[in-house]
Scaffold this motif. Structure first.
Motif, PDB file in Angstrom:
ATOM      1  N   ARG A  68       0.743  -1.060  -0.317  1.00  0.00           N
ATOM      2  CA  ARG A  68      -0.241   0.083   0.055  1.00  0.00           C
ATOM      3  C   ARG A  68       1.113   1.361   0.060  1.00  0.00           C
ATOM      4  O   ARG A  68       1.798   1.226   0.716  1.00  0.00           O
ATOM      5  N   VAL A  69       0.622   2.116  -0.819  1.00  0.00           N
ATOM      6  CA  VAL A  69       1.609   3.207  -1.125  1.00  0.00           C
ATOM      7  C   VAL A  69       0.705   4.726  -0.868  1.00  0.00           C
ATOM      8  O   VAL A  69      -0.492   4.916  -1.170  1.00  0.00           O
ATOM      9  N   PHE A  70       1.300   5.646  -0.319  1.00  0.00           N
ATOM     10  CA  PHE A  70       1.171   6.954  -0.224  1.00  0.00           C
ATOM     11  C   PHE A  70       2.155   7.837  -0.438  1.00  0.00           C
ATOM     12  O   PHE A  70       3.134   7.652  -0.041  1.00  0.00           O
ATOM     13  N   VAL A  71       1.972   8.610  -1.330  1.00  0.00           N
ATOM     14  CA  VAL A  71       2.907   9.745  -1.779  1.00  0.00           C
ATOM     15  C   VAL A  71       2.295  11.094  -1.612  1.00  0.00           C
ATOM     16  O   VAL A  71       1.231  11.442  -1.905  1.00  0.00           O
ATOM     17  N   SER A  72       3.226  12.055  -0.681  1.00  0.00           N
ATOM     18  CA  SER A  72       2.682  13.185  -0.206  1.00  0.00           C
ATOM     19  C   SER A  72       2.487  14.268  -1.369  1.00  0.00           C
ATOM     20  O   SER A  72       1.502  15.026  -1.416  1.00  0.00           O
ATOM     21  N   ASN A  73       3.450  14.187  -2.599  1.00  0.00           N
ATOM     22  CA  ASN A  73       3.362  15.036  -3.635  1.00  0.00           C
ATOM     23  C   ASN A  73       3.795  14.438  -4.590  1.00  0.00           C
ATOM     24  O   ASN A  73       5.064  14.278  -5.019  1.00  0.00           O
ATOM     25  N   ALA A  74       2.693  14.116  -5.690  1.00  0.00           N
ATOM     26  CA  ALA A  74       3.222  13.168  -6.779  1.00  0.00           C
ATOM     27  C   ALA A  74       3.874  13.746  -7.794  1.00  0.00           C
ATOM     28  O   ALA A  74       4.740  13.396  -8.470  1.00  0.00           O
ATOM     29  N   ALA A  75       3.603  15.161  -8.134  1.00  0.00           N
ATOM     30  CA  ALA A  75       4.362  15.931  -9.003  1.00  0.00           C
ATOM     31  C   ALA A  75       5.916  16.042  -8.770  1.00  0.00           C
ATOM     32  O   ALA A  75       6.766  15.751  -9.364  1.00  0.00           O
ATOM     33  N   GLY A 142      -2.297   8.060  -3.598  1.00  0.00           N
ATOM     34  CA  GLY A 142      -2.522   6.809  -2.795  1.00  0.00           C
ATOM     35  C   GLY A 142      -3.220   6.581  -1.729  1.00  0.00           C
ATOM     36  O   GLY A 142      -4.254   7.244  -1.491  1.00  0.00           O
ATOM     37  N   ASP A 143      -2.976   5.632  -0.523  1.00  0.00           N
ATOM     38  CA  ASP A 143      -3.756   5.180   0.171  1.00  0.00           C
ATOM     39  C   ASP A 143      -3.476   6.174   1.500  1.00  0.00           C
ATOM     40  O   ASP A 143      -2.374   5.812   2.415  1.00  0.00           O
ATOM     41  N   SER A 144      -4.256   7.281   1.645  1.00  0.00           N
ATOM     42  CA  SER A 144      -4.014   8.203   2.798  1.00  0.00           C
ATOM     43  C   SER A 144      -4.361   7.537   4.192  1.00  0.00           C
ATOM     44  O   SER A 144      -4.047   8.158   5.109  1.00  0.00           O
ATOM     45  N   GLU A 145      -4.962   6.357   3.972  1.00  0.00           N
ATOM     46  CA  GLU A 145      -5.554   5.617   5.404  1.00  0.00           C
ATOM     47  C   GLU A 145      -4.661   4.624   5.820  1.00  0.00           C
ATOM     48  O   GLU A 145      -4.860   3.552   6.709  1.00  0.00           O
ATOM     49  N   LEU A 146      -3.446   4.132   5.041  1.00  0.00           N
ATOM     50  CA  LEU A 146      -2.780   3.020   5.366  1.00  0.00           C
ATOM     51  C   LEU A 146      -2.144   2.968   6.860  1.00  0.00           C
ATOM     52  O   LEU A 146      -1.513   1.878   7.314  1.00  0.00           O
ATOM     53  N   LEU A 158      -2.319  13.723   6.218  1.00  0.00           N
ATOM     54  CA  LEU A 158      -2.129  14.878   4.906  1.00  0.00           C
ATOM     55  C   LEU A 158      -1.755  16.075   5.501  1.00  0.00           C
ATOM     56  O   LEU A 158      -1.370  16.798   4.544  1.00  0.00           O
ATOM     57  N   ALA A 159      -1.605  16.442   6.602  1.00  0.00           N
ATOM     58  CA  ALA A 159      -1.057  17.582   7.319  1.00  0.00           C
ATOM     59  C   ALA A 159       0.336  17.585   7.262  1.00  0.00           C
ATOM     60  O   ALA A 159       0.846  18.829   7.737  1.00  0.00           O
ATOM     61  N   LEU A 160       1.095  16.581   7.245  1.00  0.00           N
ATOM     62  CA  LEU A 160       2.445  16.395   7.573  1.00  0.00           C
ATOM     63  C   LEU A 160       3.286  17.415   6.433  1.00  0.00           C
ATOM     64  O   LEU A 160       2.827  17.188   5.204  1.00  0.00           O
TER      65      LEU A 160
END
Length: 182
Positions: A68-75, A142-146, A158-160
């Motif tokens: 499961r992946v979360f990326v804070s800023n895809a660009a 991505g999965d912000s609830e991981l 998301l606030a970090l």
């Protein structure tokens, strides 16, 4: 400069190890590397990756499940050496590309992707980051609830900003063990 660490959740708490990603070419390679970091195949392993306060990513591997992946800023990640590994078509909400398809080379109007539209002179992706791969959204993907079941809510994740990896480790109760590998 990048920082990458593995946090493995064991019966005794979190264990941290730093890691080199030089030989990692795919998300599957990264998941395999994380699985090798723990003695128990069923343990949760987190890969925390950041690029100097520009973007961060959390990759969660639970046993043999898909990562499961979360990326804070895809660009921003798309401009980095690791963006190609993390920003899979599935994560970006796209179908995997069929390299043999002629449609992938030109738009329906006959212009190539990203080429100015002859009628308006505007670029097809004018809101996108010009240095990021085409179609890469600015902002989190991505999965912000991981990490929710580990005590880090979607809202917190998301606030970090800034030193996000240390803040995540702190929220998980793993700041001390992460500091040993930093």
């Amino acid at each position: 400069m990048y920082f990458a660490a593995l946090l493995a959740r064991t019966e005794d708490g979190w264990e941290a190890s730093d890691t080199e990603l030089d030989d990692v070419e795919t998300l599957d390679d990264l998941a395999d590397l994380a699985r090798e970091a723990t003695a128990d195949a069923d343990e949760t392993v987190l890969v925390l990756l950041e690029q100097e306060d520009i973007w961060y990513s959390v990759i969660r591997i639970d046993g043999e499940d898909d990562p499961r992946v979360f990326v804070s800023n895809a660009a921003a990640a798309g401009r980095s050496a690791y963006g190609e590994i993390l920003l899979t078509p599935e994560l970006l909400g796209r179908e995997p590309e069929d390299d043999s398809a002629l449609d992938s080379l030109t738009d329906l109007d006959g212009t190539e992707d990203g080429e100015p539209d002859a009628d308006t002179g505007a670029d097809a992706d004018s809101d996108a980051d010009p240095d990021a791969p085409p179609g890469t959204p600015a902002g989190p993907v991505g999965d912000s609830e991981l990490l929710a079941d580990l005590g880090v809510s979607e809202k917190q994740l998301l606030a970090l900003h800034g030193d996000a990896v240390n803040e995540i480790a702190d929220l998980l109760g793993a700041a001390d063990v992460l500091e040993t590998v930093r």
